[in-house]
Scaffold this active site. Structure first.
Site, mmCIF file in Angstrom:
data_model
loop_
_atom_site.group_PDB
_atom_site.id
_atom_site.type_symbol
_atom_site.label_atom_id
_atom_site.label_comp_id
_atom_site.label_asym_id
_atom_site.label_seq_id
_atom_site.Cartn_x
_atom_site.Cartn_y
_atom_site.Cartn_z
ATOM 1 N N ARG A 178 23.849 90.268 6.261
ATOM 2 C CA ARG A 178 24.899 88.830 5.784
ATOM 3 C C ARG A 178 25.023 90.443 4.790
ATOM 4 O O ARG A 178 26.144 90.447 3.872
ATOM 5 C CB ARG A 178 23.614 88.057 4.533
ATOM 6 N N THR B 229 23.650 82.491 8.369
ATOM 7 C CA THR B 229 24.732 82.644 9.808
ATOM 8 C C THR B 229 23.857 82.605 10.668
ATOM 9 O O THR B 229 25.103 83.500 11.824
ATOM 10 C CB THR B 229 24.297 84.836 9.099
ATOM 11 N N GLU C 205 23.496 80.382 -4.727
ATOM 12 C CA GLU C 205 23.413 81.831 -4.985
ATOM 13 C C GLU C 205 24.537 82.714 -5.041
ATOM 14 O O GLU C 205 24.510 83.774 -6.074
ATOM 15 C CB GLU C 205 23.001 82.380 -3.221
HETATM 16 N N1 MTE Z 1 17.435 77.391 -8.454
HETATM 17 C C1 MTE Z 1 16.076 77.544 -8.878
HETATM 18 N N2 MTE Z 1 16.000 76.349 -10.265
HETATM 19 N N3 MTE Z 1 14.747 77.647 -8.115
HETATM 20 C C2 MTE Z 1 15.421 78.497 -6.962
HETATM 21 O O1 MTE Z 1 14.254 78.755 -6.517
HETATM 22 N N4 MTE Z 1 16.637 78.758 -5.784
HETATM 23 C C3 MTE Z 1 18.361 79.720 -5.756
HETATM 24 C C4 MTE Z 1 18.976 78.344 -5.871
HETATM 25 N N5 MTE Z 1 18.327 78.158 -7.356
HETATM 26 C C5 MTE Z 1 16.493 78.798 -6.699
HETATM 27 C C6 MTE Z 1 17.275 78.256 -7.818
HETATM 28 C C7 MTE Z 1 17.989 80.159 -4.465
HETATM 29 S S1 MTE Z 1 17.919 81.511 -3.716
HETATM 30 C C8 MTE Z 1 18.879 78.839 -2.662
HETATM 31 S S2 MTE Z 1 19.745 79.621 -1.634
HETATM 32 C C9 MTE Z 1 19.398 78.235 -3.319
HETATM 33 O O2 MTE Z 1 18.635 77.493 -4.978
HETATM 34 C C10 MTE Z 1 18.744 77.119 -2.404
HETATM 35 O O3 MTE Z 1 19.175 75.338 -3.009
HETATM 36 P P1 MTE Z 1 20.605 74.570 -2.487
HETATM 37 O O4 MTE Z 1 20.290 75.322 -1.244
HETATM 38 O O5 MTE Z 1 20.095 73.394 -2.632
HETATM 39 O O6 MTE Z 1 21.817 75.082 -2.982
HETATM 40 N N1 LUZ Z 2 18.469 82.693 5.099
HETATM 41 C C1 LUZ Z 2 18.441 82.267 6.216
HETATM 42 C C2 LUZ Z 2 18.994 82.499 3.955
HETATM 43 O O1 LUZ Z 2 17.797 82.962 7.266
HETATM 44 N N2 LUZ Z 2 19.860 83.074 6.733
HETATM 45 C C3 LUZ Z 2 21.027 83.234 5.991
HETATM 46 O O2 LUZ Z 2 21.488 83.181 6.524
HETATM 47 C C4 LUZ Z 2 20.431 82.778 4.667
HETATM 48 N N3 LUZ Z 2 22.019 83.243 3.663
HETATM 49 C C5 LUZ Z 2 21.006 83.369 2.547
HETATM 50 C C6 LUZ Z 2 19.810 82.261 1.923
HETATM 51 N N4 LUZ Z 2 19.385 82.916 2.866
HETATM 52 MO MO1 MOS Z 3 17.651 81.652 -1.286
HETATM 53 S S1 MOS Z 3 17.320 84.172 -0.642
HETATM 54 O O1 MOS Z 3 18.743 81.596 0.595
HETATM 55 O O2 MOS Z 3 16.291 80.810 -0.367
#
Ligand code: MTE
Ligand code: LUZ
Ligand code: MOS
Length: 765
Positions: free
Chosen positions: A304, A433, A706
């Site tokens: 990534r 990915t 993210e």
């Molecule tokens: N928001 C909160 N409050 N707590 C979390 O742990 N994780 C983040 C984001 N927002 C997180 C968060 C991360 S790393 C990801 S990948 C996404 O939430 C995952 O949730 P989603 O796929 O429902 O957006």
């Molecule tokens: N996790 C993963 C991830 O396994 N593949 C991904 O592409 C990715 N991208 C963002 C956050 N977590």
């Molecule tokens: Mo988030 S780094 O994809 O858990």
């Protein structure tokens, strides 16, 4: 619409791992971990611990019934050290005792005889030693070698970016209970229930159908529990298997900080070439990823980094190479952005470098190179871009030029406080990915009283995914959200889940839920046709709790219809499967269409630096953010605010520090500073870019988890600009730029985080 959990959170009624009522006979685990970063494990002395008060058993690697292995992508991670230790904090033995305190006390009585070996902590050293986790990866677009020859300006340098502690409020933990026939039920604070299930099966030798993993919610994950919840669940499972008693382990904060991996630090070299019009014509970057002692998720994180190495810009000639380097640190892991932010920091550094040398505002270079519709990313996907739109609309609303002018005027009048402002465009690809991971399932039951239960593969960790999925079900059945209840993420109800990660959980699981609801709804409407004397189900819809015919409410309410359908023996349940269409990627050619879509945005970040103390404040972050069409603005704005603060923390005050022995010195909240209410930006303004273009997001509401974190990168460069303003006034102009080590030894380098100490050193010789 508020997050459905907000009330129970505020009242302290939400259930986390530590709130699960314990079964009689539960044992408590505690790990004895390595104090040495690298060495040969000669012997482990457990006798004293074994006879210690309340201790039931001490477990070492030789006791493990299954395989002593939890490496998910590459089998290079023993659960318990065997023969060698590879990082400080590596688990060596497990104590099981009648209480948490007795377990901890006994663990202190264990000792290990370890012959120390030289630890490697620097990824460049590991790369020079050839110690890579996987072979190097490369993206290539055009011909950068030839292109550099034709550039008017070429700059090269180095950019370093440090790791980041996840600091989820709820630490890692698990609770494993023996079930009939030697099976296990495991409660885990994990983003990946299936990953936990696999790890548990591996170390116990059980089959997956014998192990149930259940997750109510997490007190935050941020990527730290995508893979690294596995070890603690495996430890509890091994304990439960060997003692036939339930085993719980919830880590103390300092154990968690010491034993778990963090965001990957990177060191990178860049070379950027521009023409007279400030168009970036060529870009080369070499990334050295500090993977830590085992692979964990480092390979996809590394990938990534390459996917996002040109951020929001179109560059026709790119060569980007990335090395995943094995070091003697805890295995680094997923963290919001998953390597993308590290890639972006490097090209932003290269642009800041070029701007400094060319005497232009970095924003001019950024703006001149934003990726447009139809441009190609270095991995072959063609952009459907809103990079320019978010830049333009953000600029129209917040007036970058006026903010720059205000900044300059302030600086002209102020000697010891200087302001800085920077633009930060962001482009983030949505989808795992690894194409096969982009699938999800949802199980929907409509009960005979008209209430609805939904289970999916998504894990709620504060990001509001359950709220969004409940909205989907409520919308599909035309019911208020109170009629829908989201249930725990459970591997018996939903199998073979992808982790909740890549910002894609709401899209993937929301779409599966939509499909499941659609099937049930269609069956219900067929039943309704004769009841409301309609010609065809196509004329019918569900709204406000009633069947509507050609848009008009009939007298048939939802509950009556449901009971009628049940009496006619119609299936009121559905298990649906969704797989993102149209995506692919081939690493043989390093080309494809890996992302369902991209999320775009542009932020303007303003800071004030106290040039006597090196301290700074973040004055504002003003962004134009691409929502598609948000299905829940309060959840999405919360994600943006939280992401921005977390991104700024990474770039400014959060400093993960390992000493030369590989020992984590920033091992508590007294030495590892995260943003608090006093250090967050004084203003966060969000301008939504609403687009109606069809995308693959659930209800056209783009993923938001993210991407906003990366707006925080702007804080680094805004601080840099404030420092520049001070130095231009206070030092001879020949001294060199932000990126250059000048003749007199003053260094303004790209080395995040920009802690107050580093700011102070950058201000003065
Ligand atoms: N928001 C909160 N409050 N707590 C979390 O742990 N994780 C983040 C984001 N927002 C997180 C968060 C991360 S790393 C990801 S990948 C996404 O939430 C995952 O949730 P989603 O796929 O429902 O957006
Ligand atoms: N996790 C993963 C991830 O396994 N593949 C991904 O592409 C990715 N991208 C963002 C956050 N977590
Ligand atoms: Mo988030 S780094 O994809 O858990």
């Amino acid at each position: 619409m508020k997050n459905i959990d907000s009330k129970s959170h505020v009242r302290g009624e939400s259930v986390y791992l530590d709130d699960i009522p314990l079964v009689q006979g539960t044992l408590y685990a505690c790990v004895f971990d390595s104090q040495v970063a690298h060495g040969r494990l000669r012997s482990i002395r457990t006798a004293e611990a074994e006879t210690s008060d309340g201790v039931v058993r001490v477990i070492t690697s030789k006791d493990i019934v299954g395989e002593n292995q939890i490496g998910g992508i590459i089998p290079d991670e023993p659960l318990l050290a065997d023969g060698e230790v590879h990082f400080q904090g590596m688990p060596i033995a497990i104590v099981l005792a009648e209480s948490e305190e007795l377990a901890r006390r006994a663990a202190k009585k264990i000792s290990a005889d370890i012959e120390p070996l030289e630890p490697v902590l620097d990824p460049r050293v590991a790369a020079a030693n050839g110690d890579l986790i996987v072979p190097p990866k490369r993206f290539k677009l055009g011909d950068s070698d030839a292109a550099f020859e034709r550039c008017d300006h070429v700059f090269e340098g180095r950019a370093d970016v440090n790791g980041q502690e996840h600091l989820y409020i709820e630490t890692q933990g698990a609770y494993a209970l023996p079930t009939e026939h030697g099976g296990l039920r495991v409660y885990s604070s994990t983003q990946g229930p299936t990953a936990v299930q696999r790890a548990v099966c591996r170390v116990t030798g059980l089959a997956m159908h014998e192990v149930e993993v259940d997750v109510q919610r997490l007190g935050g994950g941020f990527g730290g529990k995508e893979d690294q919840a596995n070890a603690w669940a495996a430890i509890c499972a091994v304990g439960a298997q060997l003692t036939k008693r339930p085993v719980k382990y919830a880590l103390h904060r300092m154990e968690d900080m010491r034993m778990t991996g963090k965001r990957h630090p990177y060191s990178a070299d860049y070379r950027i070439g521009l023409d007279k019009e400030l168009k970036i014509f060529a870009y080369e970057a070499t990334f050295y990823q500090n993977a830590g002692a085992s692979a964990d998720l480092s390979p996809p994180v590394l990938e990534r980094t390459l996917f996002h190495c040109t951020n929001s810009y179109f560059v026709p000639n790119v060569t980007a190479t990335a090395y995943s380097c094995r070091t003697n640190l805890p295995p680094n892991t997923a963290f919001r952005g998953f390597g993308g932010p590290q890639g972006m920091f490097v090209i932003e550094s290269a642009i800041a470098h070029a701007a400094e040398k060319l005497g232009v505002n970095a924003a001019e270079i950024q703006k001149a190179n934003l990726i447009d519709n139809g441009d190609e990313f270095p991995y072959g996907q063609i952009a459907e871009s809103d990079a320019i739109t978010t830049w333009t609309q953000g600029d129209e609303k917040y007036h970058f030029a006026a903010l720059q002018h205000e900044t300059d005027a302030f600086n002209a009048a102020s000697k010891y406080f200087k302001k800085g402002v920077a633009m930060m465009p962001v482009c983030f690809g949505i989808s795992f990915t690894k194409t096969p991971m982009n699938q999800a399932r949802s199980l929907v039951h409509v009960y005979t009283d008209g209430s609805i239960a939904v289970s999916t593969g998504a894990v709620e960790m504060g990001q509001g995914v359950n709220t969004k999925i409940a909205q989907v079900a409520a919308e599909m059945f035309g019911l208020p959200i109170e009629k829908v209840r989201l249930h725990t993420t459970n591997t018996l109800r939903i199998a073979n889940t992808s982790p909740t990660a890549a910002s894609a959980a709401a899209d993937l699981n929301g779409k599966a839920t939509q499909m499941a609801c659609e099937s049930i709804r269609d069956r219900l409407l067929e039943i309704a046709v004769p009841l409301v004397e309609a010609e065809t189900a196509a004329d019918l819809s569900l709204k406000d709790g009633f069947v509507h015919r050609n848009g008009e409410r009939t007298s048939l309410d939802f509950n009556t219809l449901v009971m009628d359908a049940h009496l006619q023996r119609v299936n009121l349940s559905e298990h649906a499967h969704y797989a993102t269409p149209g995506i692919n990627f081939d690493w043989e050619t390093a080309r494809g269409h890996p992302f369902a879509y991209h999320v775009y945005g542009t932020a303007i970040v303003g800071v004030t630096v106290d040039c006597l103390r090196g301290r700074y404040e973040i004055d504002y972050v003003k962004c134009c953010h691409d929502f598609g069409s948000s299905m829940n603005t309060s959840v999405d704005y919360g994600q943006i605010e939280g992401g921005i603060v977390q991104g700024i923390g990474w770039m400014t005050i959060e400093e993960v520090f390992y000493d030369a022995e590989g020992r984590l010195r920033s091992n508590a909240l007294s030495t590892y500073k995260v943003p608090d209410i006093y250090s967050i930006p004084k203003e966060i303004a969000i301008l939504p870019l609403v687009t109606s273009r069809e995308n693959l997001a659930v209800f056209n509401s783009k993923a938001v988890g993210e991407p906003p974190l990366m707006y925080g990168i702007g804080a680094y460069f805004a601080i840099g600009n404030a420092i520049k303003a001070f130095r231009q006034e206070n030092s001879p102009p020949s001294e060199g730029g932000m990126a250059a080590a000048s003749a007199d030894g003053v260094v303004l380098s790209f080395d995040a985080p920009f802690t107050a100490e580093k700011v102070l050193m950058s201000l003065y010789k």
